[in-house]
Design a protein around this motif. Structure first.
Motif, PDB file in Angstrom:
ATOM      1  N   GLU A 125       1.053  -1.253   0.019  1.00 42.59           N
ATOM      2  CA  GLU A 125       0.020   0.029  -0.102  1.00 42.59           C
ATOM      3  C   GLU A 125       1.021   1.272   0.093  1.00 42.59           C
ATOM      4  N   LYS A 143     -11.104   4.979  -6.070  1.00 40.11           N
ATOM      5  CA  LYS A 143     -11.165   4.345  -4.608  1.00 40.11           C
ATOM      6  C   LYS A 143     -12.602   4.568  -4.036  1.00 40.11           C
ATOM      7  N   THR A 147     -15.528   1.492  -3.944  1.00 39.81           N
ATOM      8  CA  THR A 147     -16.200   1.148  -2.561  1.00 39.81           C
ATOM      9  C   THR A 147     -17.306   1.207  -2.813  1.00 39.81           C
ATOM     10  N   ARG A 152     -16.280  -2.858  -1.188  1.00 34.08           N
ATOM     11  CA  ARG A 152     -14.775  -3.337  -0.800  1.00 34.08           C
ATOM     12  C   ARG A 152     -13.866  -1.994  -1.132  1.00 34.08           C
ATOM     13  N   ARG A 153     -12.894  -2.153  -0.181  1.00 32.23           N
ATOM     14  CA  ARG A 153     -11.866  -1.163  -0.090  1.00 32.23           C
ATOM     15  C   ARG A 153     -10.340  -1.659  -1.128  1.00 32.23           C
ATOM     16  N   ILE A 154     -10.056  -1.009  -1.848  1.00 29.25           N
ATOM     17  CA  ILE A 154      -8.783  -1.253  -2.809  1.00 29.25           C
ATOM     18  C   ILE A 154      -7.954  -0.061  -2.540  1.00 29.25           C
ATOM     19  N   SER A 155      -6.713  -0.431  -2.096  1.00 27.98           N
ATOM     20  CA  SER A 155      -5.748   0.501  -1.876  1.00 27.98           C
ATOM     21  C   SER A 155      -4.303   0.130  -2.473  1.00 27.98           C
ATOM     22  N   ALA A 181      -5.574  -6.989  -8.619  1.00 22.72           N
ATOM     23  CA  ALA A 181      -5.835  -6.482  -7.290  1.00 22.72           C
ATOM     24  C   ALA A 181      -7.415  -6.795  -6.839  1.00 22.72           C
ATOM     25  N   SER A 182      -8.232  -6.947  -7.795  1.00 22.81           N
ATOM     26  CA  SER A 182      -9.454  -7.109  -7.445  1.00 22.81           C
ATOM     27  C   SER A 182      -9.562  -8.733  -7.110  1.00 22.81           C
ATOM     28  N   LEU A 185      -8.863  -9.502  -3.710  1.00 27.87           N
ATOM     29  CA  LEU A 185      -9.934  -9.165  -2.882  1.00 27.87           C
ATOM     30  C   LEU A 185     -11.148 -10.264  -2.864  1.00 27.87           C
ATOM     31  N   GLY A 220     -11.526  -3.505 -12.867  1.00 28.03           N
ATOM     32  CA  GLY A 220     -11.423  -3.762 -11.275  1.00 28.03           C
ATOM     33  C   GLY A 220     -13.011  -4.115 -10.757  1.00 28.03           C
TER      34      GLY A 220
END
Length: 317
Positions: A125, A143, A147, A152-155, A181-182, A185, A220
């Motif tokens: 991150e 971002k 959400t 969901r939070r993506i950072s 990245a997704s 998650l 994503g």
């Protein structure tokens, strides 16, 4: 620290960026020597293909997967991880970009975090970015929108370290081919974040323009198409209920004689258009759900993209 006594694999996609990738090979060699095996996925480069001789020159063990055509950054990573899962299934893996923005000096910190038995995957991150104001603004909006749509939070991005089981799990997921990245998650793996600085590019400029960046962001969201569908459906239903209530209120006002001439037809027409648009939006979301789940190869189909594989040294077993 794991890197002090073990061998690990670095998976990195490269597209027309031989100068930057050569610099990365040099830094990995000077920092880790024979402890690292590099899997460079040459994403259909024509003008500047990955130079295997540079790996030999720096004394680094590596594999260059040369693809038949350009498949994009995310699919190149998916092919690299699928290859590692099939041929080096006991190796710890680090996924990083080849342009220098993911710093080799940060790798030990990622790998050390994997020593925790309760951790499957460590993601970087960013605590400091070398980016333009335009990019930072777009990323902040993205971002929050991510959400809102997915819950969901993506950072984090592609810079991450994985245990062998995590590599095999991601390689088995079709979502990996859409957005790395997704996919992390959605994998339900035990993930921790590690705050790291982002470095400047080794050479040249990023090939990702604003349109490509926006498309990457939408992909994503597509990984969680079902979640988005439910949220959009709920919003559309609420909007539909409000338009029906508004329509009934317009009829009541018209019958009661409170509506001015022409007002009733205009109001009812606008409400009808809003109702039809919300229905169309829900239908479009449903169609996109099917599309998002139909574009990824299944099983070992990743090898259909590979033209040839060049190696130096001995791959990690």
């Amino acid at each position: 620290m794991r890197v002090a006594s073990s061998t690990f694999v670095v998976v990195t996609p490269v597209f027309e960026d031989a100068e930057a990738s050569t610099r990365l090979f040099q830094e990995l060699s000077s920092s880790f020597g024979k402890q690292v095996h590099v899997v460079a996925v040459d994403d259909g480069s024509v003008r500047q293909p990955v130079d295997l001789e540079k790996m030999n020159e720096f004394g680094i063990d590596g594999t260059v997967i040369r693809l038949r055509r350009n498949v994009g950054h995310q699919r190149a990573i998916a092919i690299g991880l699928s290859y590692v899962a099939d041929h080096m299934d006991s190796a710890y893996v680090v996924v990083m970009d080849s342009d220098g923005e993911d710093l080799p000096a940060s790798i030990p910190e990622l790998l050390t975090a994997l020593d925790d038995p309760e951790v499957d995957l460590v993601v970087a991150e960013r605590k400091a970015r070398v980016e333009t104001l335009r990019f930072k603004a777009f990323y902040a909006v993205y971002k929050r929108l991510f959400t809102l749509l997915t819950g969901r939070r993506i950072s984090f991005g592609n810079f991450m370290a994985l245990k062998p089981a995590a590599t095999r799990r991601l390689a088995a997921m079709q979502e990996l081919w859409t957005h790395v990245a997704s996919c992390v998650l959605a994998s339900r793996l035990r993930v921790v974040t590690c705050a790291l600085d982002r470095g400047p590019r080794y050479a040249g400029k990023s090939k990702m323009n604003f349109v490509g960046l926006a498309l990457h962001g939408f992909r994503g969201v597509m990984v969680f198409a079902e979640d988005v569908l439910v949220r959009v459906g709920i919003a559309s239903a609420l909007m539909g209920v409000l338009t029906i209530v508004g329509g009934i209120a317009s009829i009541v006002l018209k019958v009661s004689g409170y509506a001015t001439p022409g007002w009733f037809s205009v109001a009812l027409g606008i409400l009808l258009l809003v109702f039809l648009q919300t229905g169309s939006l829900a239908l479009t979301s449903l169609m996109l759900t099917g599309v998002s789940k139909s574009g990824a190869p299944i099983g070992n189909a990743y090898d259909q993209f590979i033209d040839r594989i060049d190696s130096t040294g001995t791959p990690t077993a």
